[in-house]
Design a protein around this motif. Sequence first.
Motif, PDB file in Angstrom:
ATOM      1  N   UNK B  88     -68.263 -98.500   6.110  1.00  0.00           N
ATOM      2  CA  UNK B  88     -68.576 -98.066   5.017  1.00  0.00           C
ATOM      3  C   UNK B  88     -69.884 -97.660   4.778  1.00  0.00           C
ATOM      4  N   UNK B  89     -70.341 -96.331   4.676  1.00  0.00           N
ATOM      5  CA  UNK B  89     -71.751 -95.946   4.241  1.00  0.00           C
ATOM      6  C   UNK B  89     -72.109 -96.093   2.866  1.00  0.00           C
ATOM      7  N   UNK B  90     -73.188 -95.917   2.567  1.00  0.00           N
ATOM      8  CA  UNK B  90     -73.619 -95.872   0.988  1.00  0.00           C
ATOM      9  C   UNK B  90     -72.913 -94.768   0.126  1.00  0.00           C
ATOM     10  N   UNK B  91     -72.472 -93.943   0.571  1.00  0.00           N
ATOM     11  CA  UNK B  91     -71.563 -92.835   0.026  1.00  0.00           C
ATOM     12  C   UNK B  91     -70.059 -93.067  -0.169  1.00  0.00           C
ATOM     13  N   UNK B  92     -69.695 -93.968   0.707  1.00  0.00           N
ATOM     14  CA  UNK B  92     -68.256 -94.471   0.835  1.00  0.00           C
ATOM     15  C   UNK B  92     -67.731 -95.426  -0.365  1.00  0.00           C
TER      16      UNK B  92
END
Lengths: 208, 208
Positions: B88-92
């Motif tokens: 997971x990225x910071x937008x996920x």
Amino acid sequence: MSKVKIDYSLYLVTDRKLLGERDLAQSIELAIQGGVSLVQLREKSISTKEFLNLALRVKEITSKYDIPLIINDRLDIALAVDAEGLHVGQDDLPMLKARELLGPDKIIGVSARTLEEALLAEKQGADYLGVGAVFRTSTKSDAKEVSLEQLEYIKKSVSIPVVAIGGINYGNIQQVKATGIDGISVVSAILVQDNIFMAAKQLKEIIG
Amino acid sequence: MSKVKIDYSLYLVTDRKLLGERDLAQSIELAIQGGVSLVQLREKSISTKEFLNLALRVKEITSKYDIPLIINDRLDIALAVDAEGLHVGQDDLPMLKARELLGPDKIIGVSARTLEEALLAEKQGADYLGVGAVFRTSTKSDAKEVSLEQLEYIKKSVSIPVVAIGGINYGNIQQVKATGIDGISVVSAILVQDNIFMAAKQLKEIIG
Ligand code: NI
């Protein structure tokens, strides 16, 4: 918890891009006050985090009015907000996979354009069908049309609820209702109207 | 089942658009034969059904070689194919939500650009960190750069494995390795090369 009993009569499907400056959660609240009985959050071109945050806000509203929330396509979001259900189109997760991951208690709706798709979805355990587009629509440009005769034929051929979708508005809702379907699904007919509450109320008065 | 032990040394992240006519699953197989130790399926602009079908094909390959498969962003796909993990990225999805839905046995990786993000992810139970972009990259145009000093500082500050990502190739891999990280993550350095097998093999020889 077992599956909630659903009133499919006036089913709002969202598209935040139609709202301009207006807030989606607030618009949904007005639509529910006007008579929307079910809400599907259908958002594209959005990050998972944004979708989650939007779904959390919408879930607060739908829970407040005891209206089930269905998430379009994204099972991850449906799980993350504990939505009442998931709607899958023919380009989304297969029905059987969705059921396996969501369990027996969640509502799963399937989009169908043909009798074959409708019968398969029913056999695989779909809770309802979204059938359309019954009229040409601007919100889903690739949607093929399904005639009212075809809609009526599908409705008579399955035992699960059938919701008509696609281009339905105040001007044509009566003919759609005449096919015997269980509910109508609308996007623009509510969300692009200046008075969202009244738009929902007028549709609800006809569909019952 | 408990969590699998992961070799983070050479972590391939996919982008099917870089492959032209070449098949993604086949390209991944060549990369694994060359030395890739971990695969992340990271695909955007793809329908859920297409993503699922691609993930199923890739899972067959990774399982055959006993290489863990991590799905980027889409927890629904990770669940649907029973992947070994999710990145997971910071937008996920937030780390905690991902853990709640995936359970303790799945690998969860988190993208971090700052020490603060790294420490938070570790505290919340991330299994590893993807830190970068360490060099300017064409595959993720919005990626901010993280200096090698910053990378080294993050690596020294956390106890979980750190994988460096962003613009790493045969020419600069040595300097990245010198920071003490646990592995490098590459996209173009393998997938745009004419000989995918050799590209992976040469990187593997340096990173060990
Ligand atoms: Ni276990």
